[in-house]
Scaffold this active site. Sequence first.
Site, PDB file in Angstrom:
ATOM      1  N   ASN A   1       0.869  -1.180   0.000  1.00 39.96           N
ATOM      2  CA  ASN A   1       0.000   0.000   0.000  1.00 39.96           C
ATOM      3  C   ASN A   1       0.909   1.233   0.000  1.00 39.96           C
ATOM      4  O   ASN A   1       1.486   1.578   1.028  1.00 39.96           O
ATOM      5  CB  ASN A   1      -0.891  -0.027   1.260  1.00 39.96           C
ATOM      6  CG  ASN A   1      -1.672   1.265   1.419  1.00 39.96           C
ATOM      7  OD1 ASN A   1      -1.788   2.064   0.489  1.00 39.96           O
ATOM      8  ND2 ASN A   1      -2.210   1.481   2.623  1.00 39.96           N
ATOM      9  N   TRP A   2       1.001   1.866  -1.170  1.00 35.79           N
ATOM     10  CA  TRP A   2       1.921   3.010  -1.293  1.00 35.79           C
ATOM     11  C   TRP A   2       1.340   4.297  -0.723  1.00 35.79           C
ATOM     12  O   TRP A   2       1.968   5.350  -0.800  1.00 35.79           O
ATOM     13  CB  TRP A   2       2.298   3.215  -2.765  1.00 35.79           C
ATOM     14  CG  TRP A   2       3.248   2.187  -3.296  1.00 35.79           C
ATOM     15  CD1 TRP A   2       3.838   1.177  -2.596  1.00 35.79           C
ATOM     16  CD2 TRP A   2       3.726   2.062  -4.640  1.00 35.79           C
ATOM     17  NE1 TRP A   2       4.646   0.435  -3.412  1.00 35.79           N
ATOM     18  CE2 TRP A   2       4.596   0.960  -4.685  1.00 35.79           C
ATOM     19  CE3 TRP A   2       3.490   2.764  -5.815  1.00 35.79           C
ATOM     20  CZ2 TRP A   2       5.242   0.548  -5.841  1.00 35.79           C
ATOM     21  CZ3 TRP A   2       4.135   2.359  -6.983  1.00 35.79           C
ATOM     22  CH2 TRP A   2       5.005   1.266  -6.987  1.00 35.79           C
TER      23      TRP A   2
ATOM     24  N   HIS B   1      -9.648   1.313   4.861  1.00 38.58           N
ATOM     25  CA  HIS B   1      -8.378   1.533   5.557  1.00 38.58           C
ATOM     26  C   HIS B   1      -8.610   2.559   6.671  1.00 38.58           C
ATOM     27  O   HIS B   1      -9.386   3.502   6.504  1.00 38.58           O
ATOM     28  CB  HIS B   1      -7.318   2.037   4.563  1.00 38.58           C
ATOM     29  CG  HIS B   1      -5.938   2.016   5.139  1.00 38.58           C
ATOM     30  ND1 HIS B   1      -5.500   2.952   6.051  1.00 38.58           N
ATOM     31  CD2 HIS B   1      -4.899   1.165   4.953  1.00 38.58           C
ATOM     32  CE1 HIS B   1      -4.252   2.670   6.391  1.00 38.58           C
ATOM     33  NE2 HIS B   1      -3.864   1.583   5.740  1.00 38.58           N
TER      34      HIS B   1
ATOM     35  N   GLU C   1      -5.677  -4.740  10.854  1.00 39.78           N
ATOM     36  CA  GLU C   1      -4.643  -3.731  11.055  1.00 39.78           C
ATOM     37  C   GLU C   1      -4.959  -2.934  12.321  1.00 39.78           C
ATOM     38  O   GLU C   1      -5.732  -1.956  12.271  1.00 39.78           O
ATOM     39  CB  GLU C   1      -4.615  -2.762   9.869  1.00 39.78           C
ATOM     40  CG  GLU C   1      -4.337  -3.419   8.539  1.00 39.78           C
ATOM     41  CD  GLU C   1      -3.710  -2.443   7.557  1.00 39.78           C
ATOM     42  OE1 GLU C   1      -2.631  -2.744   7.043  1.00 39.78           O
ATOM     43  OE2 GLU C   1      -4.297  -1.367   7.327  1.00 39.78           O
TER      44      GLU C   1
ATOM     45  N   GLY D   1       2.187   2.258  10.977  1.00 43.37           N
ATOM     46  CA  GLY D   1       3.189   3.314  10.853  1.00 43.37           C
ATOM     47  C   GLY D   1       3.892   3.664  12.155  1.00 43.37           C
ATOM     48  O   GLY D   1       4.576   4.682  12.246  1.00 43.37           O
TER      49      GLY D   1
ATOM     50  N   SER E   1       3.106  -2.063  10.567  1.00 48.39           N
ATOM     51  CA  SER E   1       4.563  -2.049  10.762  1.00 48.39           C
ATOM     52  C   SER E   1       5.249  -3.351  10.346  1.00 48.39           C
ATOM     53  O   SER E   1       6.215  -3.784  10.986  1.00 48.39           O
ATOM     54  CB  SER E   1       4.908  -1.684  12.209  1.00 48.39           C
ATOM     55  OG  SER E   1       4.435  -0.381  12.494  1.00 48.39           O
TER      56      SER E   1
HETATM   57  C1  PEP Z   1      -0.992   0.234   6.068  1.00 49.72           C
HETATM   58  O1  PEP Z   1      -1.010   1.378   5.659  1.00 49.72           O
HETATM   59  O2  PEP Z   1      -1.883  -0.544   5.712  1.00 49.72           O
HETATM   60  C2  PEP Z   1       0.072  -0.183   6.963  1.00 49.72           C
HETATM   61  C3  PEP Z   1      -0.002  -1.353   7.506  1.00 49.72           C
HETATM   62  O3  PEP Z   1       1.087   0.716   7.146  1.00 49.72           O
HETATM   63  P1  PEP Z   1       2.498   0.405   7.854  1.00 49.72           P
HETATM   64  O4  PEP Z   1       3.049  -0.841   7.242  1.00 49.72           O
HETATM   65  O5  PEP Z   1       3.320   1.617   7.563  1.00 49.72           O
HETATM   66  O6  PEP Z   1       2.241   0.230   9.316  1.00 49.72           O
END
Ligand code: PEP
Length: 245
Positions: free
Chosen positions: A7-8, A88, A162, A168, A204
């Site tokens: 996921n950019w 999300h 998530e 993040g 993360s």
């Molecule tokens: C995401 O944006 O779905 C995510 C998991 O971000 P990160 O890997 O930066 O925690």
Amino acid sequence: MKFIIANWKMHIPNIKSWQKKPNLNKDIRIIIAPPFPFLNEVKKNISWAELGAQDVFYKDFPNGGAFTGEVSASMLKYFGVKYVIIGHSERRKYGKETDEIINEKILLSLKKELQVILCIGEPLNIRLKGISATDNFLKNQLKIDLNKVTKNFQNNIFIAYEPIWAIGSGRTDSLNDITEVAGLVRKFLATKGLNKIKFLYGGSVSDSNVGEFLKSKEIDGVLVGSSSVDAKEFKKILNVVLKLK
Ligand code: PEP
């Protein structure tokens, strides 16, 4: 089969650095979800990954429509998108998306034959109350998000768990807790006849922890944010996955 989804977010990609095909010798599917304006470039230049989108509008008409700023499922299909991330936590927070809107997006995307990656996850204050509070929070999301989703579509849905506090932050959930949550989510889905939905973890994920997560039979894949934007970082993740027994 394991799924690795990049996921950019709203980062600007260096597409050239992604062109070289990694040596993929395993049963893995790689999906890249760039910001909308880069969909076509990803499609043309990164042949070794499948195309995903980060969002979709909840209405779609054959001739488009007066919905300023929005992108329809038909448009995504036209650009070769196969997967769409819906719900999300950043869209829930900054786009003020409700579970009802998320549900409409899911129903429409499934009808348009897109594979849906539905994100769910609890904030820290809920997690601090324990797994049972977390389970209730997630169930409340799932009840509305998956309203009227029938089992005919279950092969086209992923649940990406998530935890918001893990996104993040550099702080991942523990494999034990993820596995417990996976069991609870699957139990809930089974009551709706949705036994085949795949379960992903996101929060993360990096090359230093992806191996641990993907070794688990409970976890069908990972959704990677920050560590997926730079091709070198992402390929480090792939290298770990390719070496897993
Ligand atoms: C995401 O944006 O779905 C995510 C998991 O971000 P990160 O890997 O930066 O925690």
